[in-house]
Design an enzyme around this catalytic site. Structure first.
Site, PDB file in Angstrom:
ATOM      1  CE  LYS A 210       7.908 -12.692 -18.528  1.00 41.76           C
ATOM      2  NZ  LYS A 210       8.376 -13.183 -17.220  1.00 41.76           N
ATOM      3  NE  ARG A 215       6.398  -5.539 -12.090  1.00 43.68           N
ATOM      4  CZ  ARG A 215       5.315  -5.644 -12.865  1.00 43.68           C
ATOM      5  NH1 ARG A 215       4.852  -6.842 -13.201  1.00 43.68           N
ATOM      6  NH2 ARG A 215       4.721  -4.560 -13.321  1.00 43.68           N
ATOM      7  NE  ARG A 230       2.956 -10.832  -9.732  1.00 37.30           N
ATOM      8  CZ  ARG A 230       3.081 -11.132 -11.016  1.00 37.30           C
ATOM      9  NH1 ARG A 230       4.213 -11.633 -11.466  1.00 37.30           N
ATOM     10  NH2 ARG A 230       2.078 -10.948 -11.848  1.00 37.30           N
ATOM     11  CD  GLU A 259      11.044  -9.070 -12.621  1.00 34.67           C
ATOM     12  OE1 GLU A 259      11.644  -9.996 -12.054  1.00 34.67           O
ATOM     13  OE2 GLU A 259       9.893  -9.177 -13.083  1.00 34.67           O
ATOM     14  CE  LYS A 383       3.064 -13.880 -19.600  1.00 34.79           C
ATOM     15  NZ  LYS A 383       2.972 -14.206 -18.176  1.00 34.79           N
TER      16      LYS A 383
END
Length: 516
Positions: A210, A215, A230, A259, A383
């Site tokens: 992560k 993003r 995003r 990302e 996550k």
């Protein structure tokens, strides 16, 4: 349509406890909405402004304006007035926005004023706003909710889908397809306490880094590359390195999810605010590009050479991604294809530890058989990241707005300095229930030493435990650091302020390359 009808429906939806009742109320209003007004009405009832930001803060919204006695303000009139407010710019723009806002509020009844103030301030509280709006729209248009949801994710706009559905019926939803060059809402993740829990919930899965970046969604069609955030804003001109990397890939057409992140010479992530500052810069990207290059890292593929991959499982999408994107440009991952294999589970834990050691913020565990559900925070992605908490001292609190009006809401948080005083680290109003708002308003009023118009400053005695996502540098606060996404967990009346966490303890949580 009168704005009063929208305001009334919003109030009734907020008051209703059953989701079915909320949906029925929205559907009733949407049926009475003309297709051309649907984008505005649906967006309002989803709790947002079509203009997104109009340059009006709570200081302007707090100025009282006598309301109109009867309802005459239409949705179209309100929309046009907000357009004019958003367009105000240059010298005298603050005064002009104030004048336009007062004119708008003067044309509104008391209930309409309350709705507009909450809408502009982002304080519309109806519960599951977007999901409710989708369900209500589906009921009004005689369509399946999942079909409306898919059209919204592919069209990128609830309002556009609402207009089409109300004008042409359910058949219009088929016109919303994944199209290269038109961004779709990204798939989002829920949380899990740890990797073991995530694996148990998902079954066969992949554990991926992560990244603490921004993003991006990258669309490539021939020699043309476009990059979106995003929130579907185009930022192509700010990321020339992403454009160059994508243009070099051996493919003709694709939609990539990933990302963009700033890395140091050792390949470790730089502080998030450096990445965010670079991406947020509207200036010529060549200067920032030379000073702080950004690296794209891709983790999903939504379309490839004319084929829509959204409904294909994660494993299949990643196989295609690996075929066209070289490993250095892909996110690191560890596959647990047999959750019953103890060695694979141990490997997932080890991969997570290595990810954290490389300076990333955690992992995302993804079910291998899941489609890409754009625009939804589904349970197929989970996550996992360490939860940081600190015990801090409340130094002041600001009066709330909207539904929090009359209660002390935004807390000023401080950590102990070596001299026994307290240094402010930032503010938060997150995590506060209505009961906690009532309690802290009474408690802080008793600790007040000064009562400015915006709130109270208090004796530094009340300790609050907050969770947060990280620590970053900040010139705004005296200790030079602030917390990212702080939210209240609980008050620690059992703990004296002398046992609150120190500034030094907070500074130690800075990324290794984030020294001040």
């Amino acid at each position: 349509m009168l704005l009063a009808e929208v305001a009334r429906t919003s109030r009734e939806v907020a008051a209703a406890s059953a989701r079915s009742r909320k949906t029925a109320l929205l559907a009733e209003l949407f049926r009475a909405t003309e297709p051309d007004q649907a984008p505005t009405v649906t967006t309002y009832l989803a709790g947002r402004l079509p203009q997104r930001r109009i340059g009006v803060g709570w200081s302007l919204l707090a100025e009282p304006v006598p309301p109109a006695a009867t309802a005459s303000l239409t949705v179209q009139q309100a929309h046009r007035a907000l357009d004019r407010i958003a367009a105000a710019a240059g010298p005298g723009s603050v005064a002009e926005r104030r004048r336009l806002l007062r004119d708008l509020l003067a044309a509104a009844t008391a209930e309409e004023q309350e709705f507009l103030i909450r809408l502009i301030g982002g304080e519309v509280r109806q519960g599951a706003l977007d999901a409710l709006a989708v369900d209500g729209l589906a009921a009004a248009g005689g369509a399946r909710a999942e079909d409306v949801r898919r059209a919204v994710m592919l069209g990128g706009s609830l309002g556009a889908v609402a207009r089409a559905l109300l004008a042409d019926g359910p058949a219009a939803l088929a016109t919303f397809r994944l199209t290269v060059g038109r961004p779709v809402l990204p798939m989002l993740a829920h949380t899990a306490a740890d990797v073991a829990e995530a694996v148990d919930r998902l079954g066969p899965c992949a554990v991926e880094e992560k990244l603490d970046g921004i993003r991006i969604q990258v669309h490539r069609s021939g020699a043309t590359v476009r990059v979106y955030t995003r929130t579907l804003d185009e930022i192509t001109d700010r990321l020339p390195e992403v454009v160059a990397v994508t243009a070099d890939l051996a493919l003709a057409e694709a939609v990539l999810d990933g990302e963009v992140i700033a890395l140091d010479a050792a390949g470790r992530p730089r502080p998030f605010q450096q990445t965010a500052g670079r991406v947020g810069s509207h200036r010529d990207a060549l200067g920032p590009h030379a000073a702080l290059p950004l690296s794209p890292v891709f983790f999903d593929l939504l379309a490839l050479d004319g084929e829509d991959l959204l409904d294909r499982p994660t494993a299949a999408r990643h196989a295609e991604l690996a075929r066209v994107v070289p490993a250095p440009l892909r996110v690191r991952r560890f596959v647990v294809d047999d959750p019953g294999d103890a060695r694979l589970r141990a490997g997932a834990d080890e991969f997570t530890e290595q990810t954290l050691a490389r300076g990333h913020e955690g992992v995302v565990v993804k079910a291998l058989d899941a489609p890409y559900t754009a625009g939804r925070r589904g349970t197929a992605w989970l996550k996992v990241k360490p939860v940081h908490t600190l015990d801090l001292v409340v130094l002041a609190a600001e009066w709330g707005h909207g539904r929090r009006a009359g209660r002390l809401s935004n807390l000023h948080l401080g950590a102990r300095r070596p001299d026994g005083g307290f240094a402010m680290l930032g503010k938060t109003f997150k995590g506060l229930t209505d009961a906690l708002l009532d309690w802290q308003t009474e408690r802080l009023a008793g600790l007040a030493v000064d009562r400015p118009a915006w709130g109270v400053t208090v004796r530094p005695e009340l300790v609050v435990e907050v969770a947060f996502d990280g620590v970053q540098r900040s010139s705004r606060y005296p200790a030079g650091v602030t917390l990212r996404f702080a939210r209240v967990l609980r008050y620690r009346e059992d703990k004296p302020a002398t046992e609150a966490d120190t500034v030094e303890a907070v500074r130690e949580l800075l990324p290794r390359n984030g020294n001040i």
